[in-house]
Design a protein around this motif. Structure first.
Motif, short mmCIF file in Angstrom:
data_model
loop_
_atom_site.label_atom_id
_atom_site.label_comp_id
_atom_site.label_asym_id
_atom_site.label_seq_id
_atom_site.Cartn_x
_atom_site.Cartn_y
_atom_site.Cartn_z
N ARG A 1 -12.95 -19.15 -19.75
CA ARG A 1 -11.65 -19.24 -19.08
C ARG A 1 -10.85 -20.43 -19.60
NH1 ARG A 1 -14.59 -17.68 -14.34
NH2 ARG A 1 -14.80 -19.85 -13.71
N SER A 2 -11.52 -21.54 -19.86
CA SER A 2 -10.82 -22.71 -20.40
C SER A 2 -10.25 -22.41 -21.78
CB SER A 2 -11.77 -23.91 -20.46
OG SER A 2 -12.23 -24.27 -19.18
N GLY A 3 -11.01 -21.69 -22.59
CA GLY A 3 -10.50 -21.31 -23.91
C GLY A 3 -9.29 -20.40 -23.81
N ASP A 4 -9.32 -19.44 -22.87
CA ASP A 4 -8.17 -18.55 -22.68
C ASP A 4 -6.94 -19.34 -22.23
OD1 ASP A 4 -9.59 -16.33 -23.41
OD2 ASP A 4 -10.09 -15.73 -21.37
N LEU A 5 -7.15 -20.29 -21.30
CA LEU A 5 -6.03 -21.09 -20.81
C LEU A 5 -5.46 -21.94 -21.94
CD1 LEU A 5 -4.20 -22.17 -18.60
CD2 LEU A 5 -6.03 -23.75 -17.93
N SER A 6 -6.31 -22.54 -22.74
CA SER A 6 -5.84 -23.36 -23.86
C SER A 6 -5.02 -22.52 -24.84
CB SER A 6 -7.03 -23.99 -24.58
OG SER A 6 -6.63 -24.69 -25.73
N SER A 7 -5.48 -21.30 -25.12
CA SER A 7 -4.75 -20.42 -26.04
C SER A 7 -3.40 -20.02 -25.46
CB SER A 7 -5.59 -19.18 -26.33
OG SER A 7 -4.89 -18.27 -27.15
N SER A 8 -3.34 -19.75 -24.15
CA SER A 8 -2.08 -19.37 -23.52
C SER A 8 -1.09 -20.52 -23.51
CB SER A 8 -2.35 -18.88 -22.08
OG SER A 8 -3.17 -17.72 -22.09
N VAL A 9 -1.58 -21.73 -23.25
CA VAL A 9 -0.69 -22.90 -23.29
C VAL A 9 -0.15 -23.11 -24.69
CG1 VAL A 9 -0.59 -25.41 -23.01
CG2 VAL A 9 -1.77 -24.03 -21.31
N ARG A 10 -0.99 -22.88 -25.70
CA ARG A 10 -0.53 -23.01 -27.08
C ARG A 10 0.60 -22.02 -27.36
NH1 ARG A 10 -2.84 -24.63 -32.00
NH2 ARG A 10 -4.88 -24.95 -31.03
N ASP A 11 0.46 -20.78 -26.89
CA ASP A 11 1.53 -19.79 -27.08
C ASP A 11 2.82 -20.22 -26.39
OD1 ASP A 11 -0.19 -18.22 -28.52
OD2 ASP A 11 -0.73 -16.92 -26.84
N SER A 12 2.70 -20.78 -25.19
CA SER A 12 3.89 -21.26 -24.48
C SER A 12 4.56 -22.40 -25.23
CB SER A 12 3.51 -21.71 -23.06
OG SER A 12 3.00 -20.63 -22.30
N LEU A 13 3.76 -23.32 -25.72
CA LEU A 13 4.33 -24.45 -26.46
C LEU A 13 4.99 -23.99 -27.75
CD1 LEU A 13 1.49 -27.10 -25.99
CD2 LEU A 13 3.79 -27.18 -25.00
N LEU A 14 4.39 -23.01 -28.42
CA LEU A 14 4.99 -22.49 -29.64
C LEU A 14 6.34 -21.87 -29.34
CD1 LEU A 14 4.85 -21.79 -32.64
CD2 LEU A 14 3.58 -19.71 -32.03
N GLY A 15 6.43 -21.09 -28.25
CA GLY A 15 7.72 -20.50 -27.89
C GLY A 15 8.75 -21.55 -27.53
N LEU A 16 8.34 -22.58 -26.80
CA LEU A 16 9.28 -23.64 -26.43
C LEU A 16 9.73 -24.44 -27.65
CD1 LEU A 16 7.53 -24.93 -23.18
CD2 LEU A 16 9.66 -23.62 -23.31
N GLU A 17 8.82 -24.66 -28.59
CA GLU A 17 9.19 -25.38 -29.81
C GLU A 17 10.24 -24.60 -30.60
OE1 GLU A 17 6.89 -27.83 -33.33
OE2 GLU A 17 5.99 -25.99 -32.56
N ARG A 18 10.06 -23.30 -30.70
CA ARG A 18 11.04 -22.48 -31.40
C ARG A 18 12.39 -22.52 -30.70
NH1 ARG A 18 7.22 -17.14 -32.53
NH2 ARG A 18 6.09 -17.98 -34.35
N ILE A 19 12.37 -22.49 -29.35
CA ILE A 19 13.62 -22.55 -28.60
C ILE A 19 14.33 -23.87 -28.84
CG2 ILE A 19 14.54 -22.77 -26.26
CD1 ILE A 19 12.60 -20.60 -25.38
N SER A 20 13.58 -24.98 -28.79
CA SER A 20 14.21 -26.30 -28.96
C SER A 20 14.80 -26.44 -30.37
CB SER A 20 13.19 -27.40 -28.69
OG SER A 20 12.12 -27.34 -29.62
N ILE A 21 14.09 -25.94 -31.38
CA ILE A 21 14.61 -26.02 -32.75
C ILE A 21 15.86 -25.14 -32.88
CG2 ILE A 21 14.11 -25.44 -35.15
CD1 ILE A 21 11.20 -26.20 -34.60
N PHE A 22 15.81 -23.96 -32.30
CA PHE A 22 16.95 -23.03 -32.38
C PHE A 22 18.17 -23.62 -31.69
CE2 PHE A 22 19.40 -19.21 -31.34
CZ PHE A 22 19.33 -18.52 -32.53
#
Length: 321
Positions: free
Chosen positions: A181-202
């Motif tokens: 479960r910790s691995g799944d949560l870490s992966s999901s947070v990474r996806d969220s951060l990737l999306g937010l990083e793209r938004i901030s750059i855009f």
């Protein structure tokens, strides 16, 4: 639910176009078709559906259409017992920000309270950056709790006191679930951060809605925070993999111990079986041949050879789930 946020006033439910007048931030929470149609009427722009917000390609998550800039990202929501991921959409237009979400996020509630408590006018760009800041702060809190949980799991895996045979299996199975479960949560947070990083750059590169110097500085801070959290997520992923390998190693040790015991028990029975197979019926004087209760004794002995090993395995916890 369709909400309008204005500085110095609590959020107002929008039921007509007049209710949204003067609001810099419009928020759609699990909207109905009627609320989506009303939002489209108020903004004059197309409101993306959930299926469109779930798209994974960058061209569907970040694009411009008419006077609007469309942004979307998956976002983690952590509950006391579990977590799940839900898409969030942003439509930035001159003078207004429209957000679309399908579950409650604490970051949105925090920003709503800040907007209601401030007296200065609110512009759409500022509302968007306030949301990004609050979301990044919330993800940082989730990662902090995840790091603490992993530290606790590390102590449980490498505890000095060795559990009993009956407890070891249950503890290792539970540990494997927690690590997964910790691995799944870490992966999901990474996806969220990737999306937010793209938004901030855009947003930083977008020239349709120029940011003031103050907002550019705040956006740059958000980007730095996202990069630092990405580094933390990478470290967390490595620790999850380490704990997973360690847990599987201990499971392998427990299995080897069990096989060692079974091998010893089997070997002990090999020699008597061999002797009985060669000499068992080759003697003239066998006292049990005329024994009246010999048949029932042999049945009881066979039942005991089945029951006693089962009891022994059960007491060692080998028959558990």
């Amino acid at each position: 639910m369709f909400l309008a946020h204005r500085p110095g006033a609590p959020a107002r439910t929008v039921t007509t176009a007049e209710d949204a007048a003067g609001a810099a931030w419009l928020d759609l929470l699990s909207p109905t078709e009627e609320e989506e149609a009303l939002a489209a009427e108020v903004t004059g722009l197309r409101v993306p559906t959930r299926a469109q917000l779930d798209e994974i390609e960058s061209s569907s998550r970040l694009f411009m259409e008419g006077n609007g800039v469309y942004l979307s990202t998956p976002l983690v929501r952590k509950t006391p017992d579990d977590f799940f991921v839900s898409p969030v959409g942003f439509v930035l237009m001159p003078g207004r920000l429209l957000t679309i979400r399908y579950t409650g996020f604490s970051a949105f509630d925090v920003v709503a309270r800040e907007v209601a408590g401030q007296a200065a006018p609110l512009v759409s760009n500022e509302a968007g950056i306030m949301l990004l800041e609050a979301i990044v702060d919330r993800l940082a809190d989730i990662l902090e709790h995840l790091g603490q949980a992993l530290d606790g799991m590390s102590k449980d895996v490498f505890q000095s006191e060795e559990p009993s045979q009956a407890q070891a299996g249950a503890l290792l199975r539970n540990m494997l679930r927690r690590v997964g479960r910790s691995g799944d949560l870490s992966s999901s947070v990474r996806d969220s951060l990737l999306g937010l990083e793209r938004i901030s750059i855009f947003l930083g590169e977008n020239k349709r809605h120029d940011l003031s110097e103050r907002l550019q500085s705040r956006l740059a801070t958000v980007e730095r925070d996202i990069r630092s959290l990405n580094d933390f997520v990478s470290q967390t992923a490595n620790k999850v993999q380490f704990l997973l390998d360690a847990t599987l190693g201990f499971i392998s040790i427990e299995q080897n111990n069990g096989m060692k015991i079974l091998t010893v028990v089997s070997f002990i029975g090999v020699a008597p079986t061999l002797v009985a197979g060669i000499y068992g019926m080759n003697f003239h004087d066998i006292p049990e041949l005329n024994w009246k209760y010999g048949y029932w004794y042999s049945l009881a002995l066979m039942a005991a050879t089945v029951a006693l090993p089962l009891i022994w395995f059960w007491r060692r916890g080998w028959l558990g789930k």
